[in-house]
Design a protein around this motif. Structure first.
Motif, mmCIF file in Angstrom:
data_model
loop_
_atom_site.group_PDB
_atom_site.id
_atom_site.type_symbol
_atom_site.label_atom_id
_atom_site.label_comp_id
_atom_site.label_asym_id
_atom_site.label_seq_id
_atom_site.Cartn_x
_atom_site.Cartn_y
_atom_site.Cartn_z
ATOM 1 N N PRO A 133 5.722 -6.277 -8.799
ATOM 2 C CA PRO A 133 4.680 -6.363 -7.618
ATOM 3 C C PRO A 133 3.505 -5.774 -7.979
ATOM 4 C CG PRO A 133 7.167 -4.929 -6.994
ATOM 5 C CD PRO A 133 6.824 -5.264 -8.572
ATOM 6 N N ASN A 134 2.400 -6.561 -7.652
ATOM 7 C CA ASN A 134 0.929 -6.280 -7.668
ATOM 8 C C ASN A 134 0.487 -5.253 -6.643
ATOM 9 O OD1 ASN A 134 -1.597 -6.036 -8.234
ATOM 10 N ND2 ASN A 134 -2.156 -8.350 -7.817
ATOM 11 N N THR A 160 1.044 -1.023 0.178
ATOM 12 C CA THR A 160 -0.159 0.055 -0.020
ATOM 13 C C THR A 160 1.102 1.332 0.188
ATOM 14 O OG1 THR A 160 -0.100 -0.229 2.344
ATOM 15 C CG2 THR A 160 -2.167 -0.937 1.046
ATOM 16 N N ARG A 161 2.075 1.194 0.634
ATOM 17 C CA ARG A 161 2.809 2.327 0.711
ATOM 18 C C ARG A 161 3.661 2.756 -0.715
ATOM 19 N NH1 ARG A 161 5.307 4.156 4.989
ATOM 20 N NH2 ARG A 161 5.296 2.198 6.350
ATOM 21 N N LEU A 162 3.762 1.477 -1.361
ATOM 22 C CA LEU A 162 4.398 1.554 -2.969
ATOM 23 C C LEU A 162 3.080 2.170 -3.732
ATOM 24 C CD1 LEU A 162 6.621 1.164 -5.005
ATOM 25 C CD2 LEU A 162 6.182 -1.365 -5.007
ATOM 26 N N ARG A 163 2.027 1.615 -3.429
ATOM 27 C CA ARG A 163 0.843 2.116 -4.288
ATOM 28 C C ARG A 163 0.708 3.689 -4.039
ATOM 29 N NH1 ARG A 163 -4.555 -0.923 -3.441
ATOM 30 N NH2 ARG A 163 -4.466 0.200 -1.565
ATOM 31 N N GLY A 191 9.892 10.388 1.681
ATOM 32 C CA GLY A 191 8.778 9.786 2.574
ATOM 33 C C GLY A 191 9.062 8.147 2.208
ATOM 34 N N LEU A 192 9.084 7.933 1.040
ATOM 35 C CA LEU A 192 8.943 6.352 0.772
ATOM 36 C C LEU A 192 10.158 5.665 1.266
ATOM 37 C CD1 LEU A 192 7.716 4.082 -1.030
ATOM 38 C CD2 LEU A 192 9.313 4.562 -2.690
ATOM 39 N N TRP A 211 8.739 -2.139 3.474
ATOM 40 C CA TRP A 211 7.740 -2.275 2.266
ATOM 41 C C TRP A 211 8.112 -3.115 1.194
ATOM 42 C CZ3 TRP A 211 9.089 -0.350 -2.224
ATOM 43 C CH2 TRP A 211 10.111 0.965 -1.925
ATOM 44 N N LEU A 212 9.555 -3.076 0.989
ATOM 45 C CA LEU A 212 10.173 -3.531 -0.179
ATOM 46 C C LEU A 212 10.083 -5.244 -0.221
ATOM 47 C CD1 LEU A 212 11.428 -3.323 -2.952
ATOM 48 C CD2 LEU A 212 13.672 -3.437 -1.931
#
Ligand code: FE
Length: 197
Positions: free
Chosen positions: A187-188, A6-9, A38-39, A45-46
């Protein structure tokens, strides 16, 4: 969805909105740099598949590319002591360190080939740097550690793995290359079912 995606999205969505809003490179680098900071501020998350080092050379995994190929997001995974050749990008790019640290040495073109621009810059986890033909586009990057993996997340203003660019030898002679990517699947980030994180 895999927790953390969700962070990546969220990042991908915000970058797409930024690029719809402006074509001004300084604004893209400033605001994109803030988003990338921020990411990489949190290393949770990776997915592991995009954090795997290779014993031979650094790896470049595509995390996302939009359908217009206006931007791409890549994880660079550096094994201990691994480094790139001197290279250019031809498009704007933002580099944020997620894990470990890296050393970036900039170069400028002169009549006598390439000349180092100052000393190497050390980027720690959480820090972001920018490159572009406008502000300086040629550098050599290395893992700052010779005993552990470092990972940086790169945002580029094109499908970077498909862009023809150049590496440079010690005399500054260019050699064209297209980097490609180490992964066949991305990634999906779009599963919005109730099971998703
Ligand atoms: Fe680079």
């Amino acid at each position: 969805m895999v927790p953390g995606l969700t962070r990546l999205r969220g990042f991908v969505t915000e970058v797409a909105a930024l690029l719809r809003r402006t074509e001004d490179e300084p604004e893209i680098l400033a605001e994109g740099g803030r988003l990338l900071a921020g990411l990489v501020a949190q290393d949770d998350w990776l997915p592991e598949a995009y954090a795997e080092p290779d014993p031979e050379r650094y790896r470049q995994y595509l995390l996302h590319c939009d359908s217009a190929q206006a931007f791409s997001l890549v994880s660079f995974v550096w094994g201990p002591g691994q480094a790139t050749p001197i290279h250019d990008h031809t498009v704007w790019g933002l580099v944020g360190v997620l894990r470990g640290a890296e050393l970036s040495q900039g170069f400028v073109r002169t009549d006598h080939g390439l000349q180092a621009k100052g000393g190497p810059q050390r980027l720690e986890a959480g820090q972001v740097e920018a490159v572009s033909p406008r502000i300086g586009d040629i550098h050599r990057v290395a893992n700052a550690y010779d005993d552990r993996v470092s990972i940086s997340i790169h945002l580029y203003g094109a499908n970077i793995g498909a862009v023809q660019r150049a590496t440079y030898d010690a005399q500054g002679r260019p050699k064209l290359f297209v980097s490609g990517y180490a992964n066949a699947f991305t990634p999906n980030i779009w599963d919005a079912s109730s099971k998703s994180a």
